[in-house]
Design an enzyme around this catalytic site. Structure first.
Site, PDB file in Angstrom:
ATOM      1  CB  SER A 164       5.069  38.940 -24.104  1.00  0.00           C
ATOM      2  OG  SER A 164       5.192  39.552 -25.367  1.00  0.00           O
ATOM      3  CG  ASP A 168       9.133  35.564 -31.215  1.00  0.00           C
ATOM      4  OD1 ASP A 168       9.340  36.772 -31.473  1.00  0.00           O
ATOM      5  OD2 ASP A 168       8.754  35.167 -30.082  1.00  0.00           O
ATOM      6  CG  HIS A 224       8.771  37.421 -27.502  1.00  0.00           C
ATOM      7  ND1 HIS A 224       7.794  36.793 -28.223  1.00  0.00           N
ATOM      8  CD2 HIS A 224       8.128  38.234 -26.643  1.00  0.00           C
ATOM      9  CE1 HIS A 224       6.600  37.210 -27.818  1.00  0.00           C
ATOM     10  NE2 HIS A 224       6.783  38.093 -26.858  1.00  0.00           N
TER      11      HIS A 224
END
Ligand SMILES: *[C@@H]1O[C@H](CO)[C@@H](O)[C@H](O)[C@H]1NC(C)=O
Ligand SMILES: *[C@@H]1O[C@H](CO)[C@@H](O)[C@H](O)[C@H]1NC(C)=O
Ligand SMILES: *[C@@H]1O[C@H](CO)[C@@H](O)[C@H](O)[C@H]1NC(C)=O
Length: 357
Positions: free
Chosen positions: A113, A334, A337
C-alpha cells in the site's frame, strides 16, 4: 612441497582476485556518487507558503487512508513543508512536462500500500496539471492502470507485498523466497518503482502465508529479516538476468518509516503520531536508519545493472507529522501510511528529479 606451493598460489590468486573485485565495485560506487553533484536526499524541511502542490479535494479516487482532509484532519501546517536539499534545490513538480517527457511510456509501481500511496500522489500531481485531459481507468486482479489518453502515458500499480511469489499448495499458502514469476510482466514496462518491507514484519495473525520456502526447504517460519534479504536478493538477481536496463529504468523506493515509538525521536512515552503537528527540524533522525534499510542498501550494492535508490527513508523519518493518524474514516490509528497531499508528493518530486537526470 609442490602441493604447498600450489595451495599458497591459489590462496594468493584468490586474494588478488577478491581485491580486484572489491576495488572495482568501490570505483563504481565513487563514480555514481561523483556523478550526482548534489545528494538530493540530504537536507531539511522548510516552511513554504506556496505549498501544498494541489488541493486534495480536487483529486478523485483517493483511498481513505490517505485522504486526511476529507476525514477531518483539523491542522494544515503539515501541508506546508518543502524538502530542501543541502546543496541544491529540487525542481518543482511539473506535471505537464512529466506527461510530455514520458509520452508513450508506462510507469509501474510494484509493492504494497505504500506503492499505492505514492501512485495516488503522482496521479493527483498529474491530474492537477492537466485537469481536463481524458483519463481511462482499467483494473484487473493484479494491475490497476490509469491512462492519460492525450499523452499515452500509463501509470500502473502492481500489488505485491513481497515481490517474490506466494502460491497455494496442498499444505497451504507458501511464500517462495526464490521465485519471482511476475517479473515476466514487469520487465516489459518502461519505468519500474519497487517497494517491499512492511509485510515482512506483520504479526502471524495478519500474514498472508502459512509456510516459507527457501531452496528445497519448507519452513513454518524463519527470521523475517533474513527472509527479506533472501527475497530482495532473488529480486536483484532477476534485475541482473532479466531486465534490459537500456530500455527499462529501475527504481527502488527506500524503506518507508512509521512513527509508533516516540523514543525514536527523543519523546519516550509517545506511542503514536496523533499529537504530531510538525516535522523534526534539522537534517538527522535521532534513532538513525531502520535496520531494514541496511539490508536494502547491501543488496542494492551487489546489483550490476543500474538501479536507483529513491532514498526517502531519512527525509520521511523527519515527518512524524505527515501520517493520517486517526483521520482516515477507519477508527484506527495509522502512523504508517501518509496523507495525500503531503509527504508522498516529495517522493514524486524526487522520482521526477531522478528520472530527468
Ligand atoms: C540515504 O540517505 C541517508 C540520509 O541522507 C543516508 O544516511 C544514507 O546513507 C543514504 N543511503 C544510501 C544507500 O545512499
Ligand atoms: C491486466 O491488465 C494489464 C494491463 O492493463 C494487462 O496487460 C493484462 O493482460 C491484464 N491481465 C489479465 C489477467 O487480464
Ligand atoms: C495515541 O497516543 C495518545 C497520546 O499519546 C493516546 O492518548 C492514545 O490512546 C493513543 N491512541 C492509540 C490508538 O494508540
Amino acid at each position: 612441497m609442490a602441493s604447498g606451493i600450489l595451495r599458497y598460489c591459489s590462496l594468493a590468486i584468490f586474494v588478488i582476485l577478491s581485491c580486484f573485485s572489491l576495488s572495482s565495485s568501490e570505483n563504481m560506487l565513487q563514480k555514481s556518487v561523483r556523478k550526482e553533484k548534489c545528494n538530493v536526499y540530504e537536507g531539511r524541511w522548510v516552511y513554504d507558503k506556496s505549498y501544498p502542490l494541489y488541493d486534495s479535494s480536487a483529486c478523485p479516487n483517493l483511498r481513505r487512508e490517505f485522504d486526511c482532509q476529507k476525514y477531518g484532519r483539523p491542522d494544515h501546517l503539515y501541508l506546508k513543508y518543502r524538502w530542501q536539499p543541502n546543496d541544491c534545490t529540487l525542481p518543482r513538480f511539473d506535471g505537464e512536462d512529466f506527461l510530455n517527457r514520458f509520452k508513450g511510456k508506462k510507469i509501474m509501481f510494484i509493492g504494497d500500500s505504500l506503492s499505492l500511496n505514492q501512485m495516488q500522489s503522482l496521479l493527483c500531481l498529474l491530474q492537477t496539471a492537466v485537469p481536463h485531459t481524458n483519463i481511462i481507468r482499467h483494473n484487473n486482479d493484479s494491475i490497476s492502470t490509469v491512462i492519460f489518453q492525450d499523452y499515452d502515458v500509463s501509470v500502473m500499480l502492481f500489488h505485491s507485498e513481497y515481490l517474490v511469489d506466494t502460491e497455494v499448495e496442498k499444505i497451504g499458502r507458501v511464500l517462495k523466497l526464490d521465485s519471482i514469476k511476475n517479473g515476466n510482466v514487469w520487465k516489459n514496462v518502461d519505468i519500474l518503482v519497487f517497494n517491499s518491507w512492511h509485510w515482512w514484519i506483520r504479526n502471524v495473525a495478519k500474514q498472508p502465508w502459512d509456510y516459507i520456502q527457501t531452496g528445497n526447504k519448507i519452513l513454518k517460519d524463519m527470521d523475517h529479516m533474513v527472509a527479506f534479504r533472501e527475497a530482495l536478493t532473488t529480486w536483484a538477481k532477476w534485475v541482473d538476468s532479466d531486465v534490459d536496463t537500456t530500455k527499462t529504468r529501475v527504481i527502488f523506493q527506500g524503506i518507508s518509516p512509521n512513527h509508533y515509538s516516540g523514543k525514536n525521536w527523543n519523546e519516550p512515552g509517545v506511542k503514536n503520531c496523533s499529537m504530531e503537528k510538525q516535522p523534526i527540524m534539522g537534517t538527522t533522525y535521532p534513532s538513525g536508519l531502520p535496520a531494514a534499510s541496511y539490508v536494502l542498501q547491501d543488496v542494492l550494492s551487489r546489483i550490476k545493472k543500474p538501479v536507483h535508490l529513491l532514498n526517502i527513508t531519512t527525509l520521511s523519518q523527519l515527518r512524524k507529522d505527515a501520517h493520517p493518524s486517526s483521520y482516515n474514516g477507519l477508527n484506527r490509528m495509522d502512523c504508517s501510511h501518509w496523507c495525500v497531499a503531503g509527504l508522498p508528493d516529495t517522493w514524486n518530486q524526487l522520482l521526477y528529479a531522478a528520472l530527468i537526470n
